[in-house]
Design a protein around this motif. Sequence first.
Motif, PDB file in Angstrom:
ATOM      1  N   PRO A 128       8.370  -4.012   7.087  1.00 35.54           N
ATOM      2  CA  PRO A 128       7.957  -4.365   8.445  1.00 35.54           C
ATOM      3  C   PRO A 128       7.641  -3.142   9.313  1.00 35.54           C
ATOM      4  O   PRO A 128       6.732  -3.184  10.138  1.00 35.54           O
ATOM      5  CB  PRO A 128       9.162  -5.127   9.005  1.00 35.54           C
ATOM      6  CG  PRO A 128       9.852  -5.664   7.806  1.00 35.54           C
ATOM      7  CD  PRO A 128       9.650  -4.641   6.731  1.00 35.54           C
ATOM      8  N   MET A 129       8.378  -2.040   9.109  1.00 32.50           N
ATOM      9  CA  MET A 129       8.103  -0.818   9.854  1.00 32.50           C
ATOM     10  C   MET A 129       6.691  -0.323   9.553  1.00 32.50           C
ATOM     11  O   MET A 129       5.932   0.035  10.456  1.00 32.50           O
ATOM     12  CB  MET A 129       9.118   0.271   9.516  1.00 32.50           C
ATOM     13  CG  MET A 129       8.817   1.608  10.175  1.00 32.50           C
ATOM     14  SD  MET A 129       9.993   2.920   9.771  1.00 32.50           S
ATOM     15  CE  MET A 129       9.493   3.358   8.110  1.00 32.50           C
ATOM     16  N   ILE A 130       6.324  -0.305   8.282  1.00 30.21           N
ATOM     17  CA  ILE A 130       4.995   0.156   7.891  1.00 30.21           C
ATOM     18  C   ILE A 130       3.915  -0.727   8.511  1.00 30.21           C
ATOM     19  O   ILE A 130       2.898  -0.231   9.010  1.00 30.21           O
ATOM     20  CB  ILE A 130       4.861   0.203   6.351  1.00 30.21           C
ATOM     21  CG1 ILE A 130       5.826   1.229   5.755  1.00 30.21           C
ATOM     22  CG2 ILE A 130       3.431   0.504   5.939  1.00 30.21           C
ATOM     23  CD1 ILE A 130       5.597   2.642   6.226  1.00 30.21           C
ATOM     24  N   LEU A 131       4.125  -2.026   8.492  1.00 30.98           N
ATOM     25  CA  LEU A 131       3.145  -2.941   9.081  1.00 30.98           C
ATOM     26  C   LEU A 131       2.991  -2.701  10.583  1.00 30.98           C
ATOM     27  O   LEU A 131       1.865  -2.660  11.103  1.00 30.98           O
ATOM     28  CB  LEU A 131       3.531  -4.391   8.806  1.00 30.98           C
ATOM     29  CG  LEU A 131       3.390  -4.851   7.363  1.00 30.98           C
ATOM     30  CD1 LEU A 131       3.928  -6.258   7.191  1.00 30.98           C
ATOM     31  CD2 LEU A 131       1.942  -4.777   6.921  1.00 30.98           C
ATOM     32  N   MET A 132       4.090  -2.524  11.284  1.00 28.82           N
ATOM     33  CA  MET A 132       4.011  -2.253  12.723  1.00 28.82           C
ATOM     34  C   MET A 132       3.325  -0.922  12.996  1.00 28.82           C
ATOM     35  O   MET A 132       2.532  -0.795  13.936  1.00 28.82           O
ATOM     36  CB  MET A 132       5.415  -2.278  13.343  1.00 28.82           C
ATOM     37  CG  MET A 132       6.015  -3.656  13.434  1.00 28.82           C
ATOM     38  SD  MET A 132       7.614  -3.665  14.247  1.00 28.82           S
ATOM     39  CE  MET A 132       8.691  -3.174  12.900  1.00 28.82           C
ATOM     40  N   LEU A 133       3.595   0.069  12.175  1.00 27.40           N
ATOM     41  CA  LEU A 133       2.969   1.374  12.352  1.00 27.40           C
ATOM     42  C   LEU A 133       1.466   1.318  12.071  1.00 27.40           C
ATOM     43  O   LEU A 133       0.681   2.002  12.747  1.00 27.40           O
ATOM     44  CB  LEU A 133       3.634   2.409  11.442  1.00 27.40           C
ATOM     45  CG  LEU A 133       5.051   2.820  11.840  1.00 27.40           C
ATOM     46  CD1 LEU A 133       5.674   3.664  10.747  1.00 27.40           C
ATOM     47  CD2 LEU A 133       5.037   3.561  13.165  1.00 27.40           C
ATOM     48  N   ILE A 134       1.059   0.507  11.109  1.00 27.79           N
ATOM     49  CA  ILE A 134      -0.369   0.367  10.816  1.00 27.79           C
ATOM     50  C   ILE A 134      -1.091  -0.228  12.016  1.00 27.79           C
ATOM     51  O   ILE A 134      -2.173   0.243  12.410  1.00 27.79           O
ATOM     52  CB  ILE A 134      -0.584  -0.480   9.551  1.00 27.79           C
ATOM     53  CG1 ILE A 134      -0.181   0.318   8.311  1.00 27.79           C
ATOM     54  CG2 ILE A 134      -2.034  -0.948   9.434  1.00 27.79           C
ATOM     55  CD1 ILE A 134      -0.116  -0.501   7.046  1.00 27.79           C
ATOM     56  N   PHE A 135      -0.508  -1.245  12.619  1.00 28.05           N
ATOM     57  CA  PHE A 135      -1.142  -1.855  13.789  1.00 28.05           C
ATOM     58  C   PHE A 135      -1.141  -0.899  14.986  1.00 28.05           C
ATOM     59  O   PHE A 135      -2.090  -0.889  15.782  1.00 28.05           O
ATOM     60  CB  PHE A 135      -0.472  -3.177  14.143  1.00 28.05           C
ATOM     61  CG  PHE A 135      -0.824  -4.280  13.189  1.00 28.05           C
ATOM     62  CD1 PHE A 135      -2.131  -4.733  13.076  1.00 28.05           C
ATOM     63  CD2 PHE A 135       0.137  -4.848  12.381  1.00 28.05           C
ATOM     64  CE1 PHE A 135      -2.468  -5.741  12.195  1.00 28.05           C
ATOM     65  CE2 PHE A 135      -0.189  -5.859  11.488  1.00 28.05           C
ATOM     66  CZ  PHE A 135      -1.491  -6.317  11.398  1.00 28.05           C
ATOM     67  N   ALA A 136      -0.118  -0.097  15.119  1.00 30.17           N
ATOM     68  CA  ALA A 136      -0.094   0.896  16.193  1.00 30.17           C
ATOM     69  C   ALA A 136      -1.145   1.977  15.953  1.00 30.17           C
ATOM     70  O   ALA A 136      -1.835   2.409  16.886  1.00 30.17           O
ATOM     71  CB  ALA A 136       1.303   1.506  16.298  1.00 30.17           C
ATOM     72  N   GLU A 137      -1.272   2.428  14.721  1.00 29.64           N
ATOM     73  CA  GLU A 137      -2.275   3.445  14.381  1.00 29.64           C
ATOM     74  C   GLU A 137      -3.688   2.910  14.586  1.00 29.64           C
ATOM     75  O   GLU A 137      -4.597   3.667  14.941  1.00 29.64           O
ATOM     76  CB  GLU A 137      -2.098   3.889  12.926  1.00 29.64           C
ATOM     77  CG  GLU A 137      -3.024   4.979  12.481  1.00 29.64           C
ATOM     78  CD  GLU A 137      -2.587   6.355  12.913  1.00 29.64           C
ATOM     79  OE1 GLU A 137      -3.465   7.231  13.022  1.00 29.64           O
ATOM     80  OE2 GLU A 137      -1.384   6.569  13.135  1.00 29.64           O
ATOM     81  N   ALA A 138      -3.864   1.616  14.386  1.00 31.73           N
ATOM     82  CA  ALA A 138      -5.185   1.008  14.565  1.00 31.73           C
ATOM     83  C   ALA A 138      -5.683   1.177  15.998  1.00 31.73           C
ATOM     84  O   ALA A 138      -6.889   1.280  16.231  1.00 31.73           O
ATOM     85  CB  ALA A 138      -5.139  -0.464  14.185  1.00 31.73           C
ATOM     86  N   LEU A 139      -4.786   1.240  16.962  1.00 34.16           N
ATOM     87  CA  LEU A 139      -5.194   1.455  18.356  1.00 34.16           C
ATOM     88  C   LEU A 139      -5.956   2.768  18.499  1.00 34.16           C
ATOM     89  O   LEU A 139      -6.977   2.838  19.170  1.00 34.16           O
ATOM     90  CB  LEU A 139      -3.977   1.445  19.279  1.00 34.16           C
ATOM     91  CG  LEU A 139      -3.148   0.165  19.323  1.00 34.16           C
ATOM     92  CD1 LEU A 139      -1.915   0.383  20.175  1.00 34.16           C
ATOM     93  CD2 LEU A 139      -3.977  -0.983  19.822  1.00 34.16           C
ATOM     94  N   GLY A 140      -5.456   3.810  17.891  1.00 30.78           N
ATOM     95  CA  GLY A 140      -6.145   5.096  17.923  1.00 30.78           C
ATOM     96  C   GLY A 140      -7.453   5.053  17.165  1.00 30.78           C
ATOM     97  O   GLY A 140      -8.448   5.665  17.569  1.00 30.78           O
ATOM     98  N   LEU A 141      -7.472   4.327  16.064  1.00 27.31           N
ATOM     99  CA  LEU A 141      -8.696   4.195  15.271  1.00 27.31           C
ATOM    100  C   LEU A 141      -9.771   3.454  16.049  1.00 27.31           C
ATOM    101  O   LEU A 141     -10.958   3.796  15.965  1.00 27.31           O
ATOM    102  CB  LEU A 141      -8.382   3.476  13.958  1.00 27.31           C
ATOM    103  CG  LEU A 141      -9.473   3.453  12.904  1.00 27.31           C
ATOM    104  CD1 LEU A 141      -9.871   4.869  12.507  1.00 27.31           C
ATOM    105  CD2 LEU A 141      -8.995   2.687  11.688  1.00 27.31           C
TER     106      LEU A 141
END
Length: 162
Positions: A128-141
Amino acid sequence: MAVCPAQSYIFGLFGAAAALGISNVGAAYGTAKAGVAVAHLGIAQPARVMRGIVPVVMAGILGIYGLIVSVIIINGISDTGYSLQKSFMHLGAGLAAGFASLAAGYAIGIVGDVCCWAYIKTEKIFVPMILMLIFAEALGLYGLIIALLMNSSTGTAEATCK
Protein backbone atom coordinates in the motif's frame (compact mmCIF):
# COMPACT_ATOMS: atom_id res chain seq x y z
CA MET A 1 8.34 44.24 -37.01
CA ALA A 2 8.63 45.55 -33.49
CA VAL A 3 11.61 45.05 -31.22
CA CYS A 4 11.15 42.28 -28.68
CA PRO A 5 10.79 43.77 -25.21
CA ALA A 6 13.66 43.22 -22.82
CA GLN A 7 11.39 41.92 -20.08
CA SER A 8 10.54 38.88 -22.17
CA TYR A 9 13.92 37.43 -21.17
CA ILE A 10 13.18 38.05 -17.51
CA PHE A 11 9.90 36.11 -17.67
CA GLY A 12 11.49 33.21 -19.55
CA LEU A 13 14.43 32.98 -17.16
CA PHE A 14 12.10 33.23 -14.18
CA GLY A 15 10.19 30.24 -15.59
CA ALA A 16 13.40 28.21 -15.72
CA ALA A 17 14.37 29.29 -12.21
CA ALA A 18 10.90 28.55 -10.85
CA ALA A 19 10.86 25.07 -12.35
CA LEU A 20 14.21 24.18 -10.81
CA GLY A 21 13.85 26.00 -7.51
CA ILE A 22 10.29 25.13 -6.57
CA SER A 23 10.57 21.49 -7.63
CA ASN A 24 13.74 21.12 -5.57
CA VAL A 25 11.95 22.54 -2.53
CA GLY A 26 9.39 19.75 -2.96
CA ALA A 27 12.13 17.17 -3.43
CA ALA A 28 14.02 18.42 -0.38
CA TYR A 29 10.91 18.39 1.81
CA GLY A 30 9.96 14.87 0.73
CA THR A 31 13.51 13.64 1.24
CA ALA A 32 13.85 15.21 4.67
CA LYS A 33 10.44 14.16 5.96
CA ALA A 34 10.71 10.56 4.76
CA GLY A 35 14.44 10.35 5.50
CA VAL A 36 13.93 10.88 9.22
CA ALA A 37 11.44 8.02 9.30
CA VAL A 38 13.85 5.82 7.32
CA ALA A 39 16.54 6.54 9.92
CA HIS A 40 14.20 5.36 12.67
CA LEU A 41 13.34 2.34 10.56
CA GLY A 42 17.05 1.53 10.38
CA ILE A 43 17.29 1.60 14.16
CA ALA A 44 14.20 -0.50 14.80
CA GLN A 45 14.30 -2.88 11.80
CA PRO A 46 17.70 -2.71 10.02
CA ALA A 47 16.77 -5.46 7.56
CA ARG A 48 13.91 -3.34 6.15
CA VAL A 49 15.88 -0.18 5.37
CA MET A 50 16.52 -0.88 1.69
CA ARG A 51 12.80 -1.34 1.03
CA GLY A 52 11.95 1.60 3.26
CA ILE A 53 14.15 4.02 1.35
CA VAL A 54 11.75 4.08 -1.63
CA PRO A 55 10.07 7.37 -0.57
CA VAL A 56 13.43 9.14 -0.42
CA VAL A 57 14.32 7.98 -3.93
CA MET A 58 10.92 8.99 -5.30
CA ALA A 59 11.22 12.43 -3.73
CA GLY A 60 14.61 12.93 -5.35
CA ILE A 61 13.15 12.25 -8.79
CA LEU A 62 11.04 15.40 -8.43
CA GLY A 63 14.17 17.54 -8.61
CA ILE A 64 15.04 15.87 -11.90
CA TYR A 65 11.65 16.91 -13.31
CA GLY A 66 12.48 20.54 -12.53
CA LEU A 67 15.93 20.20 -14.05
CA ILE A 68 14.49 18.78 -17.28
CA VAL A 69 11.99 21.62 -17.63
CA SER A 70 14.61 24.25 -16.81
CA VAL A 71 17.01 22.97 -19.45
CA ILE A 72 14.25 22.86 -22.07
CA ILE A 73 13.16 26.42 -21.23
CA ILE A 74 16.73 27.74 -21.35
CA ASN A 75 17.23 26.09 -24.75
CA GLY A 76 14.06 27.81 -25.99
CA ILE A 77 15.28 31.30 -25.14
CA SER A 78 16.87 32.89 -28.19
CA ASP A 79 18.70 36.15 -28.83
CA THR A 80 16.27 37.20 -31.53
CA GLY A 81 12.54 36.73 -31.90
CA TYR A 82 11.85 35.95 -28.24
CA SER A 83 8.42 37.49 -27.79
CA LEU A 84 6.40 38.11 -24.65
CA GLN A 85 4.04 35.33 -25.68
CA LYS A 86 6.86 32.76 -25.71
CA SER A 87 8.26 34.07 -22.43
CA PHE A 88 4.87 33.83 -20.71
CA MET A 89 4.50 30.26 -21.97
CA HIS A 90 7.93 29.46 -20.54
CA LEU A 91 7.00 31.13 -17.25
CA GLY A 92 3.78 29.12 -17.08
CA ALA A 93 5.61 25.90 -17.92
CA GLY A 94 8.15 26.51 -15.16
CA LEU A 95 5.50 27.32 -12.60
CA ALA A 96 3.40 24.29 -13.57
CA ALA A 97 6.33 21.91 -13.21
CA GLY A 98 7.60 23.56 -10.04
CA PHE A 99 4.34 23.67 -8.11
CA ALA A 100 3.29 20.19 -9.22
CA SER A 101 6.59 18.83 -7.91
CA LEU A 102 6.20 20.83 -4.71
CA ALA A 103 2.80 19.25 -4.11
CA ALA A 104 4.16 15.81 -4.96
CA GLY A 105 7.11 16.27 -2.60
CA TYR A 106 4.79 17.25 0.21
CA ALA A 107 2.61 14.17 -0.41
CA ILE A 108 5.61 11.84 -0.71
CA GLY A 109 7.11 13.21 2.50
CA ILE A 110 3.94 12.70 4.52
CA VAL A 111 3.16 9.26 3.08
CA GLY A 112 6.79 8.15 3.38
CA ASP A 113 7.01 9.33 6.97
CA VAL A 114 3.83 7.67 8.17
CA CYS A 115 4.32 4.47 6.19
CA CYS A 116 7.90 3.99 7.36
CA TRP A 117 6.71 4.23 10.94
CA ALA A 118 4.01 1.66 10.14
CA TYR A 119 6.58 -0.49 8.30
CA ILE A 120 8.50 -0.78 11.57
CA LYS A 121 5.52 -2.60 13.04
CA THR A 122 4.34 -4.68 10.04
CA GLU A 123 5.54 -5.63 6.57
CA LYS A 124 1.96 -5.65 5.28
CA ILE A 125 2.07 -1.90 4.74
CA PHE A 126 4.79 -2.05 2.06
CA VAL A 127 2.58 -2.63 -1.02
CA PRO A 128 0.00 0.00 0.00
CA MET A 129 2.89 2.40 0.68
CA ILE A 130 4.24 1.88 -2.83
CA LEU A 131 0.80 2.45 -4.35
CA MET A 132 0.31 5.69 -2.41
CA LEU A 133 3.78 6.88 -3.39
CA ILE A 134 3.11 6.14 -7.07
CA PHE A 135 -0.01 8.29 -7.00
CA ALA A 136 1.86 11.05 -5.18
CA GLU A 137 4.71 10.92 -7.71
CA ALA A 138 2.15 11.12 -10.52
CA LEU A 139 1.33 14.67 -9.38
CA GLY A 140 4.83 15.78 -10.29
CA LEU A 141 4.68 13.85 -13.55
CA TYR A 142 1.47 15.68 -14.49
CA GLY A 143 3.27 18.99 -14.06
CA LEU A 144 6.18 17.77 -16.18
CA ILE A 145 3.81 16.70 -18.97
CA ILE A 146 1.95 20.02 -18.95
CA ALA A 147 5.25 21.94 -18.95
CA LEU A 148 6.46 19.94 -21.96
CA LEU A 149 3.19 20.58 -23.79
CA MET A 150 3.35 24.29 -23.02
CA ASN A 151 6.94 24.46 -24.22
CA SER A 152 6.16 22.63 -27.44
CA SER A 153 3.33 25.05 -28.20
CA THR A 154 5.74 28.00 -28.04
CA GLY A 155 7.20 26.83 -31.36
CA THR A 156 3.84 27.38 -33.07
CA ALA A 157 3.66 30.98 -31.88
CA GLU A 158 5.78 32.91 -34.37
CA ALA A 159 7.33 36.03 -32.94
CA THR A 160 6.47 39.32 -34.54
CA CYS A 161 9.56 41.01 -33.20
CA LYS A 162 13.24 40.79 -33.92
